[in-house]
Design a protein around this motif. Sequence first.
Motif, mmCIF file in Angstrom:
data_model
loop_
_atom_site.group_PDB
_atom_site.id
_atom_site.type_symbol
_atom_site.label_atom_id
_atom_site.label_comp_id
_atom_site.label_asym_id
_atom_site.label_seq_id
_atom_site.Cartn_x
_atom_site.Cartn_y
_atom_site.Cartn_z
ATOM 1 N N HIS A 247 0.851 -1.184 0.000
ATOM 2 C CA HIS A 247 0.000 0.000 0.000
ATOM 3 C C HIS A 247 0.893 1.243 0.000
ATOM 4 C CE1 HIS A 247 -3.113 2.856 0.940
ATOM 5 N NE2 HIS A 247 -4.018 1.895 0.829
ATOM 6 N N PRO A 248 0.649 2.178 -0.924
ATOM 7 C CA PRO A 248 1.498 3.375 -1.023
ATOM 8 C C PRO A 248 1.611 4.164 0.284
ATOM 9 C CG PRO A 248 -0.026 3.270 -2.873
ATOM 10 C CD PRO A 248 -0.404 2.156 -1.925
ATOM 11 N N ARG A 249 0.564 4.108 1.099
ATOM 12 C CA ARG A 249 0.553 4.850 2.366
ATOM 13 C C ARG A 249 1.643 4.345 3.322
ATOM 14 N NH1 ARG A 249 -5.185 4.958 4.594
ATOM 15 N NH2 ARG A 249 -5.110 2.750 4.132
ATOM 16 N N PHE A 250 2.053 3.061 3.194
ATOM 17 C CA PHE A 250 3.001 2.463 4.132
ATOM 18 C C PHE A 250 4.328 2.027 3.520
ATOM 19 C CE2 PHE A 250 -1.256 1.046 5.800
ATOM 20 C CZ PHE A 250 -1.316 1.966 6.828
ATOM 21 N N LYS A 251 4.327 1.709 2.239
ATOM 22 C CA LYS A 251 5.486 1.042 1.637
ATOM 23 C C LYS A 251 6.793 1.808 1.823
ATOM 24 C CE LYS A 251 7.240 -1.497 -2.198
ATOM 25 N NZ LYS A 251 7.926 -1.215 -3.362
ATOM 26 N N LYS A 252 6.794 3.095 1.567
ATOM 27 C CA LYS A 252 8.029 3.867 1.684
ATOM 28 C C LYS A 252 8.592 3.808 3.103
ATOM 29 C CE LYS A 252 10.123 8.274 0.580
ATOM 30 N NZ LYS A 252 9.957 9.628 0.113
ATOM 31 N N GLU A 253 7.718 3.895 4.074
ATOM 32 C CA GLU A 253 8.133 3.851 5.484
ATOM 33 C C GLU A 253 8.675 2.477 5.869
ATOM 34 O OE1 GLU A 253 5.994 4.167 9.880
ATOM 35 O OE2 GLU A 253 4.888 4.785 8.112
#
Length: 105
Positions: free
Chosen positions: A60-66
């Motif tokens: 999910h883009p909301r979490f992936k980077k983190e």
Amino acid sequence: MQQLKVSLTIPIPSDSVIISKVELEQLKKNELSGVYWSMKDLEKRTNRGRIWLKENILLHPRFKKELDSENGGFVFYPKAKGQNWSFQAVKMAEFLDKNFHRVFK
């Protein structure tokens, strides 16, 4: 004003101990320290399947980077077929607890 002084003895079973909540939390954290989860471990801990975990958290883009270890996160995302997911257990557990409301939005 009248006062009553009472002395009370409460037996503690020999297989039990009393510790503070702070100590209990530290023990729980230490239990996962240095431990890496596989995808199967994460599925078991969350009671959710691989597909659900990927769609709602891991990809999910909301979490992936983190989450992504390449960005300083604590999840190793497989780069090739045959590679396994890997999760730093302490940090993943903390993330799940702190972000429950965001995951189930």
